[in-house]
Design a protein around this motif. Sequence first.
Motif, PDB file in Angstrom:
ATOM      1  N   PRO A  54      -1.572  -5.935 -22.351  1.00 39.28           N
ATOM      2  CA  PRO A  54      -0.683  -5.419 -23.399  1.00 39.28           C
ATOM      3  C   PRO A  54       0.768  -5.441 -22.960  1.00 39.28           C
ATOM      4  CG  PRO A  54      -1.891  -3.634 -22.360  1.00 39.28           C
ATOM      5  CD  PRO A  54      -2.474  -4.904 -21.838  1.00 39.28           C
ATOM      6  N   ALA A  55       1.620  -5.815 -23.860  1.00 41.08           N
ATOM      7  CA  ALA A  55       3.051  -5.880 -23.574  1.00 41.08           C
ATOM      8  C   ALA A  55       3.681  -4.505 -23.750  1.00 41.08           C
ATOM      9  CB  ALA A  55       3.726  -6.893 -24.491  1.00 41.08           C
ATOM     10  N   VAL A  79      -3.410  -4.676 -16.100  1.00 38.58           N
ATOM     11  CA  VAL A  79      -2.065  -4.220 -16.404  1.00 38.58           C
ATOM     12  C   VAL A  79      -1.673  -3.018 -15.560  1.00 38.58           C
ATOM     13  CG1 VAL A  79      -2.747  -2.656 -18.271  1.00 38.58           C
ATOM     14  CG2 VAL A  79      -0.490  -3.736 -18.318  1.00 38.58           C
ATOM     15  N   ILE A 132       3.747   2.097 -21.270  1.00 42.51           N
ATOM     16  CA  ILE A 132       2.991   3.166 -21.914  1.00 42.51           C
ATOM     17  C   ILE A 132       3.711   4.491 -21.686  1.00 42.51           C
ATOM     18  CG2 ILE A 132       0.791   1.971 -21.676  1.00 42.51           C
ATOM     19  CD1 ILE A 132       0.177   3.655 -19.256  1.00 42.51           C
ATOM     20  N   GLN A 141      -3.082 -14.222 -19.660  1.00 40.46           N
ATOM     21  CA  GLN A 141      -4.382 -13.775 -20.153  1.00 40.46           C
ATOM     22  C   GLN A 141      -5.509 -14.701 -19.715  1.00 40.46           C
ATOM     23  OE1 GLN A 141      -4.157 -13.221 -24.393  1.00 40.46           O
ATOM     24  NE2 GLN A 141      -2.670 -11.532 -24.254  1.00 40.46           N
ATOM     25  N   ASP A 147      -6.810  -9.565 -21.885  1.00 42.98           N
ATOM     26  CA  ASP A 147      -5.643  -9.041 -22.601  1.00 42.98           C
ATOM     27  C   ASP A 147      -4.760  -8.201 -21.675  1.00 42.98           C
ATOM     28  OD1 ASP A 147      -4.020  -8.477 -24.855  1.00 42.98           O
ATOM     29  OD2 ASP A 147      -4.934  -6.482 -24.930  1.00 42.98           O
ATOM     30  N   GLU A 189       1.477 -11.432 -21.442  1.00 40.17           N
ATOM     31  CA  GLU A 189       0.464 -12.094 -22.262  1.00 40.17           C
ATOM     32  C   GLU A 189       0.250 -13.549 -21.874  1.00 40.17           C
ATOM     33  OE1 GLU A 189       3.633 -13.090 -25.862  1.00 40.17           O
ATOM     34  OE2 GLU A 189       2.041 -11.603 -26.157  1.00 40.17           O
TER      35      GLU A 189
END
Length: 681
Positions: free
Chosen positions: A254-255, A99, A258, A365, A252, A362
Amino acid sequence: MEPRRRDYCVERPVLSQGQLEALGRRGLAPGTRRWRPRLQCSRARARALLLQHLPVLAWLPQYPVRTRLLGDLLSGLSVAIMQLPQGLAYALLAGLPPVFGLYSSFYPVFIYFLFGTSRHISVGGAGPGPLRLRGDLPVGAPGPWLHHSRLCACPRLPAQVCVWHPPEQPLRTPVPHLLLEVCQKLPQSVVGSVVTAAVAGVGLAAVKLLNDKLQHRLPVPLPGELLMLIGATGISYGVGLKHRFGVAVVGDIPAGLIPPAAPSPQHFAKLVGSAFSIAVVGFAIAISLGKIFALRHGYRVDSNQELVALGLSNLVGGIFQCFPVSCSMSRSLVQESAGGSTQVAGAISSLFILVVIVKLGELFQDLPKAVLAATILVNLKGMLTQITDIRALWGANRPDLLIWLVTFVATILVNLDLGLVVAVVFSLLLVVARTQLPRYSVLGQVPGTDIYRDMAEYSEATEVPGVKVFRSSATVYFANAELYSDALKQRCGVDVDRLISRKKLLLQRTLESGRHKGTVRKQAAACKDTSVTVNVHTSIRDTESGCEEACKAEVSAGNEPEEMAASGQGTAQAPGTPTLKALGLPQPDFHSLVLDLSTLSFVDTVCLKSLKNIFRDFREIEVEVYMAACHTPVVAQLEAGRFFDASIGKQHLFASVHDAVIFAVQHPRSGPTSPVMVTKL
């Protein structure tokens, strides 16, 4: 097609530097106080500063939507499709979660859209930043350095994916050791990952080959990377590559975004060296590609603003957990070829990545990491073919080829820091060496013209009788001033130093002989209370009789050395000094020497002293020296260094070589000149 012959005739007097300055009314250069406008405060000044440091405000309001939006839209989508797998792959290459590659493909790209001046380069994940984060792998700047950073990614990512398990992946392994370890651990490789990478690589290469073949028929290139991502993700999910064959997947993602976080000051001291290397390399790559595209499309790239734009891109990216970014050559070429003409394409690309981060991340993945490795390898094709530059450089410029090879070897065998130091130091040493080995030429006049060329190259160029014209292909400074003097004396065909030594020896002997006969001369002068008048340039006059012949013989034998000794032991051709012919020494076959100084870009103190010594030495052997074709800054430096004096004036400096030659022919040296100050290097 040969140019049409056009004759022209210019009638003017021979111009020395002093006459040229009087004719052109030369004055002092106006004082350039550039700091004054910067301190002035006005509305126009504030607007100019804003547009200078935020270029998007200058060109975006004038953006032609109808003519450029479609091309920028297609170009931005094409780049985003490439940026997605490359961002994920470079994150893995840096040892980070995938990510973070998406973050690095969004924030810096949008910041560059606001502050950058290049219309075509694609900023984002590229070799230097991730590789340097991963360890001391060699990366570099344009030319071989740009090639090396991608070349090092070639074995690194497949090794990480297919050979080593994550805890065993070496962080600081030079490329030769890395390749050796890869070969040793090939039996331990994950077969499923190897097969997946091979199939993905062949498929992507086939799509790119098809794009090359049909580039004139397709409006936009086929999105091979996107098709590969979708297909590989679907197959991996449907077949279960992770559970059945042990193929590593992205995992994974993450959506969402941050929150920003300030970097930890504890790591500053540890990372300052790597940060400096990344900054230098990244800027060199970006500005070189930017200037290439700017030259191709007819606009200007501001180097200073590019440095600001890249710095802000990485600064803001660092706050949002991005790894260092630079410019990607492969994506930049796609952005240009797909019709992109402004950084609107970059903004569209970053917005597409934002959509992936927020909503679509996602879905990837189950994407195999081996597919990302294959994507990097296939996109390295253009870089790997740069090895053919060796053949072109061999014929075009061998010193550049030598720099290419030294840089390649240094950055491959050692880490980035030492590789950069070796490359820069070697380049500087090569520059000094090339100034140490310039081409020295004796020039001749091309018949019927005022043009002077090297007689070794131009067979019809002939030497003007009695005049030598000498030129160096490099500027003269402290590193090659002595070589310049030696080459001048050698090319003139006269052993100047030996001739001066023999002359001084004969003068010394004559002086000693004159001193021995001084007593006899005094007795002869006392035999009658008369005075004797001596003229150096004419015969000796004696007004008295009785001892006339004795006085004449003694004075003519001893007076001239005494006059020479009184004027400084023959440091220059002073009045009363016997000529070479009178001393029985060979005379040079030329009476004037012209120094073509058109190649001088500056002069230092050693150069000034060397020129003064040339004047002194050649005047010792009865050759007058002139200078020609000095640029105005060089003349100003000669004046500041107090080069011109009573013995060397501006009448010895001429506007052109032809002016100096004509003057020398019309005024051959017929007698001694005033003394020249002796200057030691």
